[in-house]
Every structure is written in C-alpha cells, then in structure tokens.
Design an enzyme around this catalytic site. Structure first.
Site: not given
Length: 424
Positions: A89-91, A111, A240
């Site tokens: 995953g990439r944010g 992470k 969030d």
C-alpha cells in the site's frame, strides 16, 4: 496542536466526489537483494548492553527485498531484523510493506513514513503517540510492535517522551512549530512502524468480494463498536474512521477487524488518568468509571476539519466537534456495510463502501448534506428489500443525529449494539 490533512478537496469524477487521503496501493515484485547494513542504536539504553543484547544488536532492524523503481525513494537500509517482502500500500506520505521477522518467521506489516515536512511529522507523531499511549491491547485495534526512527545512517528505537534523543526532540519541535527547525539537517528522516499484518485486506475488499452475510455483518458491527469504545475509554479520538482504515485478520480462522491508521488521531491529554486495571479487556471496567471517562472525552473540543468527506460528521465540516464525530463515522460505515452502498473514488477509481445523499446527478456526503439542511430526514434503510431490523434502523438514526448531543456515546453504543445484534 490538532492534526489535519490540508484543505477539503472537491475533485469530481463522473459525478462522484473524491475522498481525502484515499490510498492507491501499488504492488512491487520481489527481487531478493539484501542491502548493506547501517549502525543501529537503541535510544532507550544509557548503559552498555548485556552480552545477550549485544549479540542481538547486529540483527536489529530491516532488510529490503523488493524491486526498486522510480517511484521509490532512495533505499532505506538497516541491519536485518525484518525482511521487507513486498509493497502492499502507498499513501500520500507513507508506504506499507509486508515483512517477515527473521528470527520467528512471523508475518508483519511495516509502515515507513517520511518525515521531510512539518505536516508529515505531525501525522507520523500522531500515530506514534496514539498507539504508544495504549496501556493494554485490544483485539480490534491494530497492535504496534515497535517504532524505529532512522536518519543519516542511524536507527533508534523510539520511546515516547525520550529526552535523550536529539532526533526525536527535533521531530517534536518541528511538529509544534509547524516549520523545519533552524539547523536541522536536510537528510531524509523516516519513522518505521512495525505492526501486526492483516492478510484479509481492508473492510471494502472483504465485504465487496463476498456474498452478503447477516452473521458477518452483526459480528463486524460489534467489533467496530468495541474498538471505538476502547479508544474513547483511553482518551483517543480516531478522526478518520472509514472502511480503508479497518483491516481484517484471519489468523484465528474467523475474520477479526482491526482499526488502523492513527495519523489523524488525537490523544486528549489532560483528562482523568486511566488505571491500568480498569481496562484489561474490551468492555471491562465498572459501568460508572466507563461513563465518567466517556463524559470527559465528549467534553474535549477539537477544531481541525479532519477525516474523509463521506464519513465526516456535520460539526466536523464546521471545525468544532468532539469524540461524537467518531460515532457518526461509524454509523456511515455500518449503514453502507449492511446495504452495500458504494461509490467510486475519484482518485483511485476504487469502489468503496460509503453512504451519501443524492442531489440531482451529484452525490453529497451525509454530514455535509445535514450541515446544509439540519432538518433533512435520512431514509434508513435506503433499499426496499433491505433486511435491516427496526432496532438497527433506530440505532443508526441515533448515531447519525445532526446534533452530537443526540448521539449515544461509545459506551452507550456498545451496550445498544449488543442488544440489537442479538435480537436481529
């Protein structure tokens, strides 16, 4: 200082509004190359380590075994305590890898957050402070194993409030001042979070890849409610909550939800201190003590408009809210999960769970619509053939009340959720 994620976005794609902080995961192939080692320090030790600890020092952090690409920053390398297998995953400010502990063989998630700007430092420290403030574990909150600060060839194990680490204090100062501090080196700085790995993906992926199942829905409703109650009892407002940030573990054979991604969370300092014996497990502690803690956190006012559009409560859009905003977000998630209401995210093009209000050809987040029209009546359920019980319907209406005072707090919600899910 409240943490927010920039200005509200108004990207529209095919009549659908874009979510803030959407994540487009990019998978990377394995390459089997172990990179050179860096010196590792443990900033928790002021005296020489014992012989056993000295033997472990050379086997203390990360090795990377994925194929480099133009999108990846210069390779971060440390002595190999964990092997990073692939990017999952990439944010906007971090990358998540699947990893393996070299000694035990355990699968973990790692992470990496780059602390190259004050806003990124705020997000990274917010997650660190939230996860390290929890004195007890909860099966529905992702577990942090350790956090490592790395810069300029030096890695330090992070400890909360460590006044001996100049690197840690530099990050805190940068976060508080909101600007890069004078004389702080410009070398890349990273925080590495080592956490439990959730092989079932996120709530979107899990729900939308399977046939509707009432038993799974009831279980997930109880688990999500239990997690939020635990966080609020520990003075943490998530800010969030959304299906992207709810992960699924299947290690026990049945799916277990894990609330994750605390980058926008707020630890409400100054509330009554917790007794470590008061919250030994989900739902534990006396009724009076739980209610007192809920009352305190719901009197702590926040002012930064944080979160993702489709799950934000009306008062969050105004920038004056309490922990009751988490209850609203949870109501949106549960409603969307039960009726499988989805939208297409404008940035990632993914189908995501989320409830909304239609206005012509456009769709509007429920919280924003209620802010514009507080007397609007939400049609729950939306679908004519919905199997939603009257008890769940009434509970969702209360969770999504425009006035936060009309919503149940997390402790009340936990009790009512048990009642309606057992009755349905």
């Amino acid at each position: 200082m409240d943490i927010c994620d920039g200005k509200k976005r108004r990207k529209v794609s095919g009549g659908v509004r874009g979510c803030r902080r959407s994540v487009a995961g990019k998978m990377k192939r394995e390459a089997g190359m172990i990179l050179r080692s860096l010196k590792v320090e443990d900033n928790n030790h002021t005296e020489p380590m014992e012989e056993e600890e000295e033997e472990e020092e050379d086997d203390d952090c990360f090795s990377i075994s994925f194929l480099r690409s133009d999108r990846l920053e210069p390779a971060v390398v440390m002595s190999p305590r964990y092997s990073l297998l692939r990017e999952v995953g990439r944010g906007s400010y971090g990358v998540v890898y699947e990893a393996i502990a070299r000694k035990t063989g355990a699968r973990l998630a790692v992470k990496r957050l780059q602390c190259d700007a004050p806003e990124n430092v705020e997000l990274a420290l917010a997650e660190f402070w939230a996860l390290t403030s929890l004195e007890n574990r909860h099966q529905n909150v992702v577990q942090l194993e350790e956090c490592v600060l790395q810069r300029n060839g030096l890695a330090q194990k992070m400890s909360h409030g460590n006044k001996r680490s100049k690197q840690y204090l530099g990050l805190v100062e940068m976060s508080l001042k909101g600007e890069r501090i004078l004389g702080y080196p410009a070398e890349p700085c990273y925080l590495w979070f080592v956490m439990e790995f959730c092989e079932g993906g996120d709530l979107n992926q899990y729900i939308l890849s399977r046939r509707p199942d009432r038993q799974t829905n009831r279980s997930f409703m109880r688990q999500m409610t239990s997690a939020v109650a635990f966080l609020h009892k520990n003075n943490i407002v998530h800010r969030d909550l959304k299906p992207d940030n709810i992960l699924i573990s299947q290690k026990s054979g049945s799916p277990v939800l894990k609330v994750a991604d605390f980058g926008l969370s707020k630890v409400c300092a100054g509330l009554n201190s917790r007794n470590s014996e008061e919250y030994p497990a989900a739902g534990a502690g006396s009724k009076d003590s739980n209610q007192n803690n809920m009352g305190n956190i719901n009197k702590f006012w926040l002012s930064s408009a944080c979160g993702s559009d489709f799950y934000m409560a009306p008062e969050v859009w105004e920038g004056h809210y309490t922990a009751k905003a988490d209850i609203f977000a949870l109501g949106i998630i549960i409603w969307a999960m039960i009726e499988r209401i989805t939208f297409i995210d404008a940035e990632s093009k993914r189908e995501l769970l989320g409830t909304y209000v239609r206005q012509g050809t456009d769709i509007v987040p429920v919280g924003e619509a209620l802010l514009e029209n507080p007397k609007m009546v939400l049609h729950i359920p939306q679908k004519a053939r919905s199997s939603m019980s009257e008890g769940v319907k009434k509970l969702l209406q209360d969770m999504l009340a425009v006035n936060p005072q009309d919503r149940p707090d997390a402790f009340q919600l936990e009790v009512r959720m048990d009642q309606v899910t057992c009755a349905s």
